[in-house]
Motif scaffolding. Structure first.
Motif, PDB file in Angstrom:
ATOM      1  N   MET A  63     -68.951  40.745  -6.292  1.00  0.00           N
ATOM      2  CA  MET A  63     -70.184  40.408  -7.011  1.00  0.00           C
ATOM      3  C   MET A  63     -70.075  39.057  -7.717  1.00  0.00           C
ATOM      4  O   MET A  63     -70.589  38.881  -8.817  1.00  0.00           O
TER       5      MET A  63
ATOM      6  N   THR B 107     -70.683  44.112  -1.007  1.00  0.00           N
ATOM      7  CA  THR B 107     -70.972  42.882  -1.742  1.00  0.00           C
ATOM      8  C   THR B 107     -72.335  43.013  -2.410  1.00  0.00           C
ATOM      9  O   THR B 107     -73.180  43.790  -1.959  1.00  0.00           O
ATOM     10  N   SER B 108     -72.537  42.243  -3.463  1.00  0.00           N
ATOM     11  CA  SER B 108     -73.864  42.177  -4.081  1.00  0.00           C
ATOM     12  C   SER B 108     -74.730  41.114  -3.412  1.00  0.00           C
ATOM     13  O   SER B 108     -75.925  41.049  -3.652  1.00  0.00           O
ATOM     14  N   ASP B 109     -74.128  40.293  -2.564  1.00  0.00           N
ATOM     15  CA  ASP B 109     -74.804  39.102  -2.041  1.00  0.00           C
ATOM     16  C   ASP B 109     -75.652  39.438  -0.812  1.00  0.00           C
ATOM     17  O   ASP B 109     -75.116  39.743   0.263  1.00  0.00           O
TER      18      ASP B 109
ATOM     19  N   ARG C 174     -72.845  34.473  -8.379  1.00  0.00           N
ATOM     20  CA  ARG C 174     -73.340  33.586  -9.435  1.00  0.00           C
ATOM     21  C   ARG C 174     -72.273  32.647  -9.986  1.00  0.00           C
ATOM     22  O   ARG C 174     -72.572  31.778 -10.793  1.00  0.00           O
TER      23      ARG C 174
ATOM     24  N   THR D 112     -74.498  45.840   1.334  1.00  0.00           N
ATOM     25  CA  THR D 112     -74.816  45.285   0.015  1.00  0.00           C
ATOM     26  C   THR D 112     -75.172  46.400  -0.955  1.00  0.00           C
ATOM     27  O   THR D 112     -75.732  47.415  -0.554  1.00  0.00           O
TER      28      THR D 112
ATOM     29  N   THR E  66     -79.525  34.800  -9.733  1.00  0.00           N
ATOM     30  CA  THR E  66     -78.285  34.523  -9.009  1.00  0.00           C
ATOM     31  C   THR E  66     -78.223  33.084  -8.512  1.00  0.00           C
ATOM     32  O   THR E  66     -77.215  32.390  -8.717  1.00  0.00           O
TER      33      THR E  66
ATOM     34  N   THR F  10     -79.049  35.830  -3.520  1.00  0.00           N
ATOM     35  CA  THR F  10     -79.534  36.696  -4.587  1.00  0.00           C
ATOM     36  C   THR F  10     -78.739  37.991  -4.566  1.00  0.00           C
ATOM     37  O   THR F  10     -78.450  38.524  -3.505  1.00  0.00           O
ATOM     38  N   ASP F  11     -78.412  38.479  -5.748  1.00  0.00           N
ATOM     39  CA  ASP F  11     -77.735  39.764  -5.816  1.00  0.00           C
ATOM     40  C   ASP F  11     -78.721  40.887  -5.541  1.00  0.00           C
ATOM     41  O   ASP F  11     -79.864  40.863  -6.006  1.00  0.00           O
ATOM     42  N   HIS F  12     -78.218  41.857  -4.803  1.00  0.00           N
ATOM     43  CA  HIS F  12     -78.985  43.051  -4.449  1.00  0.00           C
ATOM     44  C   HIS F  12     -79.742  43.614  -5.655  1.00  0.00           C
ATOM     45  O   HIS F  12     -80.915  43.981  -5.545  1.00  0.00           O
TER      46      HIS F  12
ATOM     47  N   GLY G 276     -66.053  39.699  -9.806  1.00  0.00           N
ATOM     48  CA  GLY G 276     -66.839  38.491  -9.604  1.00  0.00           C
ATOM     49  C   GLY G 276     -66.011  37.227  -9.645  1.00  0.00           C
ATOM     50  O   GLY G 276     -65.348  36.863  -8.671  1.00  0.00           O
TER      51      GLY G 276
ATOM     52  N   GLY H 109     -76.133  47.370  -5.406  1.00  0.00           N
ATOM     53  CA  GLY H 109     -76.546  46.890  -6.716  1.00  0.00           C
ATOM     54  C   GLY H 109     -77.711  47.704  -7.220  1.00  0.00           C
ATOM     55  O   GLY H 109     -78.489  48.234  -6.431  1.00  0.00           O
TER      56      GLY H 109
END
Lengths: 444, 444
Positions: B165, B190-192, B168, B203, A134, A19-21, B313, B205
């Motif tokens: 990012m 990272t967004s993950d 997805r 992380t 995500t 899942t994205d932050h 991304g 976002g």
């Protein structure tokens, strides 16, 4: 990281961190602002197919259902989010109780899709739905990209079996999902043992060049393999000289040799030569398997060659030039208040760069022409026109948080064949072109 | 599916099934033929870089070590192999006792590589080494492809932070490894969330368009976000009209607003306009983050724009056009008998199609010129020339089955920077060209 579609006993860790932050921070802000419980509808769709492609293939739906069912914030996950200060305490408390209680519907797995097709719809409160963005997209974008490539290769192979053997060319778990998506798209078997274990896909394989090189002579290697695996095995014949290897192979295994595999060189030429040689040696039933950097075009170019099966690796697992579908997960409607009975209002981003989205809760139907061949993908809001009522594409997948559409992987595989067969003939041209069906929008 | 490099408490299922079927049948045939224990050396290398690329980046080494350590055939796996008749009972017995007891050496993670560089060497009995082929290649091919793209993007960004990012756009676990590889290649965050959990990568976002659309007005959305996350947050300003959004953002958050994000449109133009507007509103320290389908070329084109950070991304996680490295795992030497003291003999496939391999156990060194800049990748067999002794590239990773080279992910990240800095200046040109170092073979 997902349980098998067939209910095999695979451990299923939580999917909640795929899942994205920002999904979590949005939940925090919505909880605090009092909008978290506004009823919302998110739609998965793509604005375009990869350049030149005629159709897309929905794959990964079964994995999405697993991911949703296992989307739970376990104590160690909550502790991580707390330590890193990703979200505040009220949000952590909300996450601890989280399970998806809404509805999911969508195109069933194996179905084809086009630009604008509402491939999946996720409906519930804003907070419970936004969290899934995500992982839903990861699965659908990856698996659909591989299935689309597989489908084109299956068309090119014209009924000859296709073996998925790309595990070494992609992430080790991506490989398992790729084998699954390839199976949906028309492949017969995989080299990937984990895909056999998790999804029951038949696995195959015999030997690599290393096995020949391990032995003092090619004859020693073939002898060892045949003694261990029987004469029905597949011998790899291109380590040294192909003609000599074929001669040795038939001498060692007899004319009942199962197959020979060619992994390099001019496959068209070699397949003809090897077929002639095998026939001359009385090995008329020995099959020829080719496996050298194939894609759908190379497979098509071998249509007239005496090839019995194709093994495909890199180009399959990387989507044959398009390693990801470009599906997005967009809020298309939401209520103005948190009252569960509040009506839904269509919403859409309006901005530069051609990223216009069509708001509203949509239905989709594939309209057939007089001969029963599909002629348009019709996407609409409001009431479904009577003449399309029998051609709706969307099915229920989750109702009130419960999965209602589990199915065997074979069902998706068979559905894909039917869906492809229902398209105009030009769907299966490999040449670049427009989507084979136009998408028509109707506003009810 | 791999434990974290940092020793975080992640469950580690077996990696033994991330394996092609034929690895196991080769073990069976070699066990039966009496060649399974011949001492063997397998080498991981690539015959070429992706077209136009100047250097490759080794990534995934830490994950390979985890995969080797957890490569065990557990009872449920053995039962699967038995039921499916993948291998015979003597082989199942051998697999039940399997653990890798050999040696692995290779380029350390983050190091650059070229065609022919012996990126990794696996040494032990034939059977114990051949089993690792698929999972070793899966990891190195995926992670190195992403790290190479990341490195080019980092060069293009000229020190500005890069945010990964792409979760997805790729398989959900591929995404975690991609975030890790991107970090090695020079990304900052990272967004993950899973990548944060497993690897300790920071992380980040805040919000998506859906959050704005959830609210009755953009102002409501910004207000809710700022109240929840403080004025240091990043507000997304391209849902409706950018100029109006920027004005509203500064009104709501004040001139201390952390950042604005632009996700569509002509980023060069918009960045200049938004900077001017922010400065005019007194928000001189508010940063501008851009995130719309960026690749290394788009990043480079924004070098003169007032952009403070890039979010990347799709193009990152798909290797910017090259989603897999083309590394192979080849037997390059083996003994003539199972006597542990038997000398190693170089072996190589000789066949058509340009797939010629260079046999023998190799060393590798990067030869500097008089100024200390690398001028050649020298790969040799036999004795290392004295002048290259200080420039050897290979390090021990596993000795007698024990991992000896665990390191923090930051070490790989720092190593990559040093390695790239040691290359000729033309290494960091984005234009297509030949590998920046020639590979020289010397036979000792």
């Amino acid at each position: 990281m997902n349980t098998a579609d067939l209910g095999l006993p695979v451990a299923v860790p939580s999917t909640a961190l795929f899942t994205d932050h920002y999904e979590l921070t949005m939940v925090q802000a919505a909880l605090r602002g009092g909008t978290a419980d506004r009823r919302s509808v998110f739609e998965v769709f793509t604005r375009r197919l990869p350049e030149g492609r005629r159709y897309g293939v929905v794959a990964g739906t079964g994995r999405v259902l697993d991911a949703v069912a296992n989307f739970r914030f376990e104590p160690e996950i909550l502790e991580f989010l707390r330590e890193r200060e990703v979200v505040d305490e009220p949000t952590l408390k909300w996450l601890a109780d989280y399970r998806f209680r809404g509805d999911i519907s969508g195109y069933p797995e194996g179905e084809v899709y086009f630009p604008g097709s509402p491939v999946m719809r996720v409906e519930g409160t804003f907070a419970e739905c936004v969290l899934l963005e995500t992982v839903v997209l990861s699965i659908l974008n990856h698996d659909s990209a591989v299935a689309a490539a597989a489908s084109r290769m299956a068309v090119a192979a014209r009924g000859r079996p296709l073996i998925e053997m790309g595990a070494r060319r992609t992430h080790e778990l991506s490989a398992v999902a790729a084998a699954r998506a390839a199976y949906v798209g028309g492949f017969s078997t995989t080299s990937d043992l984990a895909a056999g274990f998790r999804y029951g896909i038949p696995t195959v394989g015999t030997s690599a060049h290393a096995f020949t090189l391990l032995h003092d002579t090619e004859r020693d290697a073939f002898t060892a393999q045949v003694e261990s695996m029987g004469s029905g095995t597949t011998l790899l014949v291109d380590t040294y000289d192909v003609a000599e290897a074929v001669r040795t192979a038939v001498e060692v295994a007899g004319p009942g040799l199962g197959a020979v595999r060619i992994d390099s060189g001019d496959l068209l030429l070699l397949a003809h030569r090897v077929r002639q040689q095998l026939d001359g040696l009385g090995a008329r039933d020995t099959r020829i398997i080719v496996t050298s950097d194939l894609d759908e075009y190379a497979i098509a170019s071998l249509a007239a060659a005496p090839v019995d099966a194709y093994g495909v690796g890199t180009q399959l697992v990387t989507g044959s030039g398009h390693p990801t579908a470009s599906m997005v997960y967009k809020l298309v409607a939401r209520a103005d208040s948190c009252d569960p009975g509040a009506p839904l209002r269509p919403v859409a981003k309006k901005s530069m760069g051609g990223k216009l989205s069509v708001g509203g809760v949509k239905w989709a139907a594939r309209r057939p022409d007089a001969d029963g061949v599909a002629e348009a993908e019709v996407v609409g809001t409001g009431e479904v026109p009577a003449e399309l009522a029998d051609h709706l594409l969307t099915v229920d997948l989750v109702r009130g948080g419960e999965i209602v559409a589990r199915e065997r992987l074979e069902a998706a595989r068979e559905r894909h064949l039917r869906a492809r067969d229902g398209l105009p003939l030009s769907a299966t041209q490999l040449s670049r072109g427009e989507p084979v069906l136009p998408t028509e929008y109707t506003v009810g």
